[in-house]
Design a protein around this motif. Sequence first.
Motif, PDB file in Angstrom:
ATOM      1  N   LEU A 176       0.799  -1.221   0.000  1.00 24.94           N
ATOM      2  CA  LEU A 176       0.000   0.000   0.000  1.00 24.94           C
ATOM      3  C   LEU A 176       0.834   1.275   0.000  1.00 24.94           C
ATOM      4  CD1 LEU A 176      -3.207  -0.572   2.159  1.00 24.94           C
ATOM      5  CD2 LEU A 176      -3.060   0.565  -0.065  1.00 24.94           C
ATOM      6  N   ALA A 177       1.866   1.334   0.810  1.00 23.36           N
ATOM      7  CA  ALA A 177       2.660   2.570   0.854  1.00 23.36           C
ATOM      8  C   ALA A 177       3.227   2.897  -0.523  1.00 23.36           C
ATOM      9  CB  ALA A 177       3.774   2.453   1.888  1.00 23.36           C
ATOM     10  N   GLY A 178       3.757   1.897  -1.208  1.00 17.78           N
ATOM     11  CA  GLY A 178       4.294   2.123  -2.545  1.00 17.78           C
ATOM     12  C   GLY A 178       3.227   2.541  -3.535  1.00 17.78           C
ATOM     13  N   LEU A 179       2.059   1.910  -3.452  1.00 21.12           N
ATOM     14  CA  LEU A 179       0.960   2.282  -4.347  1.00 21.12           C
ATOM     15  C   LEU A 179       0.532   3.726  -4.130  1.00 21.12           C
ATOM     16  CD1 LEU A 179      -1.106  -1.000  -4.042  1.00 21.12           C
ATOM     17  CD2 LEU A 179      -0.298  -0.037  -6.210  1.00 21.12           C
ATOM     18  N   LEU A 180       0.457   4.146  -2.887  1.00 19.81           N
ATOM     19  CA  LEU A 180       0.056   5.522  -2.591  1.00 19.81           C
ATOM     20  C   LEU A 180       1.101   6.512  -3.104  1.00 19.81           C
ATOM     21  CD1 LEU A 180      -1.286   4.937   1.030  1.00 19.81           C
ATOM     22  CD2 LEU A 180      -2.667   5.521  -0.966  1.00 19.81           C
ATOM     23  N   ARG A 181       2.368   6.203  -2.887  1.00 20.02           N
ATOM     24  CA  ARG A 181       3.433   7.107  -3.353  1.00 20.02           C
ATOM     25  C   ARG A 181       3.442   7.215  -4.875  1.00 20.02           C
ATOM     26  NH1 ARG A 181       6.759   3.941   0.502  1.00 20.02           N
ATOM     27  NH2 ARG A 181       6.827   5.087   2.463  1.00 20.02           N
ATOM     28  N   ARG A 182       3.336   6.071  -5.531  1.00 14.56           N
ATOM     29  CA  ARG A 182       3.347   6.099  -6.995  1.00 14.56           C
ATOM     30  C   ARG A 182       2.103   6.783  -7.547  1.00 14.56           C
ATOM     31  NH1 ARG A 182       5.598   1.085  -5.942  1.00 14.56           N
ATOM     32  NH2 ARG A 182       3.627  -0.035  -6.211  1.00 14.56           N
ATOM     33  N   LEU A 185       0.706  10.542  -3.832  1.00 15.08           N
ATOM     34  CA  LEU A 185       0.426  10.908  -2.447  1.00 15.08           C
ATOM     35  C   LEU A 185       1.678  10.717  -1.601  1.00 15.08           C
ATOM     36  CD1 LEU A 185      -3.015   9.107  -2.149  1.00 15.08           C
ATOM     37  CD2 LEU A 185      -2.677  11.574  -2.297  1.00 15.08           C
ATOM     38  N   GLU A 186       1.872  11.575  -0.647  1.00 12.12           N
ATOM     39  CA  GLU A 186       2.992  11.453   0.278  1.00 12.12           C
ATOM     40  C   GLU A 186       2.531  10.692   1.521  1.00 12.12           C
ATOM     41  OE1 GLU A 186       5.829  14.189   3.182  1.00 12.12           O
ATOM     42  OE2 GLU A 186       4.632  15.153   1.600  1.00 12.12           O
ATOM     43  N   VAL A 187       3.156   9.564   1.802  1.00 14.75           N
ATOM     44  CA  VAL A 187       2.811   8.770   2.980  1.00 14.75           C
ATOM     45  C   VAL A 187       3.467   9.403   4.202  1.00 14.75           C
ATOM     46  CG1 VAL A 187       2.974   6.507   4.088  1.00 14.75           C
ATOM     47  CG2 VAL A 187       2.536   6.671   1.622  1.00 14.75           C
ATOM     48  N   LEU A 248      -4.834 -11.081  14.533  1.00 11.01           N
ATOM     49  CA  LEU A 248      -4.832 -10.643  13.135  1.00 11.01           C
ATOM     50  C   LEU A 248      -4.398  -9.189  13.089  1.00 11.01           C
ATOM     51  CD1 LEU A 248      -5.726 -11.452  10.172  1.00 11.01           C
ATOM     52  CD2 LEU A 248      -7.904 -10.344  10.707  1.00 11.01           C
ATOM     53  N   ASN A 249      -3.559  -8.860  12.121  1.00 13.67           N
ATOM     54  CA  ASN A 249      -3.073  -7.490  11.993  1.00 13.67           C
ATOM     55  C   ASN A 249      -3.694  -6.778  10.804  1.00 13.67           C
ATOM     56  OD1 ASN A 249      -1.398  -7.692  14.203  1.00 13.67           O
ATOM     57  ND2 ASN A 249       0.430  -8.137  12.993  1.00 13.67           N
ATOM     58  N   ARG A 250      -4.159  -5.576  11.075  1.00 14.98           N
ATOM     59  CA  ARG A 250      -4.496  -4.630  10.033  1.00 14.98           C
ATOM     60  C   ARG A 250      -3.443  -3.528  10.040  1.00 14.98           C
ATOM     61  NH1 ARG A 250     -11.124  -4.629  10.992  1.00 14.98           N
ATOM     62  NH2 ARG A 250     -11.458  -6.446   9.665  1.00 14.98           N
ATOM     63  N   TYR A 251      -3.324  -2.828   8.911  1.00 17.00           N
ATOM     64  CA  TYR A 251      -2.285  -1.814   8.765  1.00 17.00           C
ATOM     65  C   TYR A 251      -2.910  -0.540   8.207  1.00 17.00           C
ATOM     66  CZ  TYR A 251       0.719  -5.804   9.502  1.00 17.00           C
ATOM     67  OH  TYR A 251       1.317  -6.914  10.045  1.00 17.00           O
ATOM     68  N   SER A 252      -2.554   0.585   8.816  1.00 16.76           N
ATOM     69  CA  SER A 252      -3.172   1.860   8.481  1.00 16.76           C
ATOM     70  C   SER A 252      -2.108   2.833   7.986  1.00 16.76           C
ATOM     71  CB  SER A 252      -3.885   2.427   9.717  1.00 16.76           C
ATOM     72  OG  SER A 252      -4.767   3.451   9.369  1.00 16.76           O
ATOM     73  N   PHE A 253      -2.463   3.575   6.937  1.00 19.27           N
ATOM     74  CA  PHE A 253      -1.543   4.489   6.270  1.00 19.27           C
ATOM     75  C   PHE A 253      -2.160   5.872   6.156  1.00 19.27           C
ATOM     76  CE2 PHE A 253      -0.873   0.197   4.975  1.00 19.27           C
ATOM     77  CZ  PHE A 253       0.494   0.027   4.851  1.00 19.27           C
ATOM     78  N   SER A 254      -1.440   6.887   6.583  1.00 14.04           N
ATOM     79  CA  SER A 254      -1.837   8.278   6.359  1.00 14.04           C
ATOM     80  C   SER A 254      -1.090   8.822   5.152  1.00 14.04           C
ATOM     81  CB  SER A 254      -1.525   9.154   7.567  1.00 14.04           C
ATOM     82  OG  SER A 254      -2.297   8.786   8.680  1.00 14.04           O
ATOM     83  N   ALA A 255      -1.770   9.619   4.337  1.00 11.77           N
ATOM     84  CA  ALA A 255      -1.132  10.200   3.161  1.00 11.77           C
ATOM     85  C   ALA A 255      -1.696  11.591   2.904  1.00 11.77           C
ATOM     86  CB  ALA A 255      -1.355   9.302   1.938  1.00 11.77           C
ATOM     87  N   VAL A 256      -0.934  12.385   2.172  1.00 11.29           N
ATOM     88  CA  VAL A 256      -1.325  13.767   1.857  1.00 11.29           C
ATOM     89  C   VAL A 256      -1.130  13.993   0.362  1.00 11.29           C
ATOM     90  CG1 VAL A 256      -0.803  16.212   2.249  1.00 11.29           C
ATOM     91  CG2 VAL A 256      -0.664  14.582   4.154  1.00 11.29           C
TER      92      VAL A 256
END
Length: 258
Positions: A176-182, A185-187, A248-256
């Motif tokens: 996800l972080a890579g997808l958002l950056r590409r 969006l800035e993570v 179970l782990n979920r992962y959360s990402f903030s982006a601008v």
Amino acid sequence: MLEFGDDEARRLDRSYATSDVVAQRAQTLDMLRLRRGESVLDIGSGPGYLLASIAEAVGPGGSVHGMDPSEAMNALARERCESMPWTTVGTGDALALPFADESFDVAVCTQVYEYVADMPTAVAELRRVLKPGGRAVVLDTDWDSLVWNVADRPLHDRIIDAWEEHLADPRLPRRLAGLLRRGGLEVTDQRVVPLFNPRLHADTFSTTIKETIAAFVPGRRGVTAEDAAAWLADLDARAAEDEYFFSLNRYSFSAVRR
């Protein structure tokens, strides 16, 4: 894919009310950093728990829009938000958001993108509807993080393999972080959101998710209804013997959007 009809919508509604998901919602709200008067989009708003919390945070001077492809979910969300007329709920698709460019200060998408095969388009749509400087929070599950104590491990593995058929990408968070950056969006923040149940009782996420899994898997990967029932009995036996364990782990990402 899961079909969110009335029965599944009610089951998911119960899941969202558990203390595990209440804690997840609190962390999501912390990452959103909402301010009074902001315009917010909830992509995949489900039964509307997070939507209602967002509406309370931004107040009547703001505007909040929820969207979900399931009308059963939308009915629950409308009922939950009916006292806040600055909130609307409608149908929508993450790949074609029904809003103009630069419409929102904030967008949130929890437990949705793992169902979406075309993530570059989904991220492009997310960025498109955000204003410059607009913020987004995205949360999804990595199903490789699942730990469940069972006696019959081969049956459990078959059940979970069949369950993963309902997802486009059961391991999306690691990308996800890579997808958002590409996607432009800035993570700015990344967090883990653990769901941990060392006991089985009504106020646990795993109580409802095991029911959902057992309803979905028969007829997939050779799993039968009898297999699903045996798997549930195995989990209940672990609980009765005080050996229940779920994580179970979920992962959360903030982006601008810059």
